[in-house]
Design an enzyme around this catalytic site. Structure first.
Site, mmCIF file in Angstrom:
data_model
loop_
_atom_site.group_PDB
_atom_site.id
_atom_site.type_symbol
_atom_site.label_atom_id
_atom_site.label_comp_id
_atom_site.label_asym_id
_atom_site.label_seq_id
_atom_site.Cartn_x
_atom_site.Cartn_y
_atom_site.Cartn_z
ATOM 1 N N ARG A 85 1.412 -0.952 0.237
ATOM 2 C CA ARG A 85 0.169 -0.202 0.142
ATOM 3 C C ARG A 85 0.628 1.119 0.082
ATOM 4 O O ARG A 85 2.200 1.554 0.556
ATOM 5 C CB ARG A 85 -0.910 0.610 1.257
ATOM 6 N N ASP B 240 -6.497 -1.967 1.587
ATOM 7 C CA ASP B 240 -7.374 -1.419 2.848
ATOM 8 C C ASP B 240 -7.651 -2.445 3.951
ATOM 9 O O ASP B 240 -8.168 -3.249 3.128
ATOM 10 C CB ASP B 240 -8.274 -0.217 2.293
ATOM 11 N N ASP C 50 -9.651 -1.983 7.582
ATOM 12 C CA ASP C 50 -9.994 -1.357 8.618
ATOM 13 C C ASP C 50 -10.904 -2.050 9.712
ATOM 14 O O ASP C 50 -11.362 -2.555 9.053
ATOM 15 C CB ASP C 50 -11.631 -0.131 7.722
ATOM 16 N N ARG D 170 -6.304 1.885 -3.855
ATOM 17 C CA ARG D 170 -4.922 1.395 -3.315
ATOM 18 C C ARG D 170 -4.164 -0.256 -3.392
ATOM 19 O O ARG D 170 -6.130 -0.858 -3.871
ATOM 20 C CB ARG D 170 -5.397 1.172 -1.393
HETATM 21 C C1 X6L Z 1 -17.271 13.715 0.256
HETATM 22 C C2 X6L Z 1 -16.212 13.584 1.579
HETATM 23 C C3 X6L Z 1 -18.954 12.629 -0.096
HETATM 24 C C4 X6L Z 1 -15.396 12.078 1.208
HETATM 25 C C5 X6L Z 1 -17.529 11.331 0.655
HETATM 26 C C6 X6L Z 1 -16.228 8.522 0.978
HETATM 27 C C7 X6L Z 1 -14.541 10.122 1.934
HETATM 28 C C8 X6L Z 1 -15.908 6.852 0.660
HETATM 29 C C9 X6L Z 1 -13.844 8.260 2.512
HETATM 30 C C10 X6L Z 1 -16.575 10.830 1.004
HETATM 31 C C11 X6L Z 1 -15.662 9.943 0.805
HETATM 32 C C12 X6L Z 1 -14.222 7.238 2.202
HETATM 33 C C13 X6L Z 1 -13.473 2.640 -0.848
HETATM 34 C C14 X6L Z 1 -14.534 3.382 -1.432
HETATM 35 C C15 X6L Z 1 -12.835 4.409 -0.483
HETATM 36 C C16 X6L Z 1 -14.183 0.909 -0.368
HETATM 37 C C17 X6L Z 1 -15.905 1.150 -2.075
HETATM 38 C C18 X6L Z 1 -14.243 6.018 1.387
HETATM 39 C C19 X6L Z 1 -12.541 5.703 1.349
HETATM 40 N N1 X6L Z 1 -12.539 3.284 -0.196
HETATM 41 N N2 X6L Z 1 -15.799 2.611 -2.553
HETATM 42 N N3 X6L Z 1 -14.355 4.345 -1.709
HETATM 43 N N4 X6L Z 1 -15.042 0.400 -1.200
HETATM 44 N N5 X6L Z 1 -16.972 0.550 -3.211
HETATM 45 O O1 X6L Z 1 -13.373 0.623 0.100
HETATM 46 O O2 X6L Z 1 -14.816 5.050 2.464
HETATM 47 S S1 X6L Z 1 -13.161 5.779 -0.251
HETATM 48 MG MG MG Z 2 -11.340 2.130 3.469
HETATM 49 MG MG MG Z 3 -8.526 2.269 6.276
#
Ligand code: X6L
Ligand code: MG
Ligand code: MG
Length: 174
Positions: free
Chosen positions: A86, A98, A100, A95
Site C-alpha cells: 500500500r 485497505d 479497516d 489502494r
Molecule cells: C464527500 C467527502 C463525500 C468524502 C464522501 C466517501 C470519503 C468514502 C471516504 C467522502 C468519502 C470514503 C472504498 C470506496 C473508499 C471501498 C468502495 C471511503 C474511503 N474506499 N468505495 N471508497 N469501497 N466501493 O473500500 O470510504 S475511500
Molecule cells: Mg476504508
Molecule cells: Mg483504511
C-alpha cells in the site's frame, strides 16, 4: 491472560490483482499469533464511493477474535497493508489493500488515528452488506442501530454486486 474480543474488519482492494490481495490479507491475519479469523463474507465488486475517481473495488468483511488491544490491532493491520505494497498518495485514492477496523467488541473510541466504530461504516453498503453476512443480528455500538436498519438507508446499495469469488479459510489447528 487477555480475554479474546470479537472484531470485524473491512477489507478492500482496487489496484492490481485485487482478489489475490484480499486472499493474502486474510492469510496474513490468520497467520498472526494473536488473531483468529472466524468468518469471512462473500466478496463483492463495488462502485467507488467518495470524491476520487478510481477503479472498482473488491470488498469483504472478516470476523476475528483477538487478544490484541485496539491500538495493537491497528498496527498489525497497517503492517499487513504495507506488506501488500500500500502506497499512501491521494487521500481516499486507489489502494492495493485497505484493512479497516470496523468494530472492536462493544468499544466506542475516539482517538487520533483510531475511531471505533469506524466513522463511515454506518452509511456504506459496501461495508454493511458483507457485515450483515458475518454478523447477522449485531447492533452497532454507540448508535445502537442494527446493520440491517442502516443498510436500508445506505445510498450506495446499487453499487454493490456479489461475485462468485470465495475466500478459502484454511483452518488453523490449536
Ligand atoms: C464527500 C467527502 C463525500 C468524502 C464522501 C466517501 C470519503 C468514502 C471516504 C467522502 C468519502 C470514503 C472504498 C470506496 C473508499 C471501498 C468502495 C471511503 C474511503 N474506499 N468505495 N471508497 N469501497 N466501493 O473500500 O470510504 S475511500
Ligand atoms: Mg476504508
Ligand atoms: Mg483504511
Amino acid at each position: 491472560m487477555r480475554v479474546p474480543v470479537t472484531v470485524y474488519l473491512g477489507l478492500g482492494s482496487n489496484l492490481g490483482d485485487r482478489l489475490n490481495h484480499l486472499q493474502q490479507a486474510v492469510e496474513q491475519l490468520q497467520a498472526h499469533p494473536e488473531i483468529r479469523v472466524t468468518r469471512v463474507s462473500s466478496i463483492y465488486e463495488t462502485v467507488p464511493v467518495g470524491p476520487v475517481e478510481q477503479p472498482d473495488f473488491l470488498n469483504m468483511v472478516v470476523a476475528a477474535e483477538t487478544t490484541l488491544s485496539p491500538e495493537e490491532l491497528l498496527s498489525a493491520v497497517q503492517e499487513i497493508e504495507q506488506r501488500l505494497h500500500r502506497v499512501r498518495t491521494i487521500r481516499w485514492g486507489p489502494r492495493t489493500l485497505d484493512i479497516d477496523i470496523l468494530l472492536y467488541g462493544e468499544r466506542v473510541l475516539r482517538q487520533e488515528g483510531l475511531t471505533l466504530p469506524h466513522p463511515r461504516m454506518e452509511e456504506r453498503a459496501f461495508v454493511l452488506i458483507p457485515l450483515l453476512e458475518v454478523a447477522g443480528n449485531l447492533r452497532i455500538p454507540g448508535s445502537g442501530a442494527t446493520v440491517q436498519a442502516r443498510l436500508e438507508a445506505a445510498p450506495d446499495r446499487s453499487g454493490v454486486r456479489k461475485t462468485p469469488y470465495r475466500m478459502n479459510l484454511t483452518p488453523v489447528v490449536g
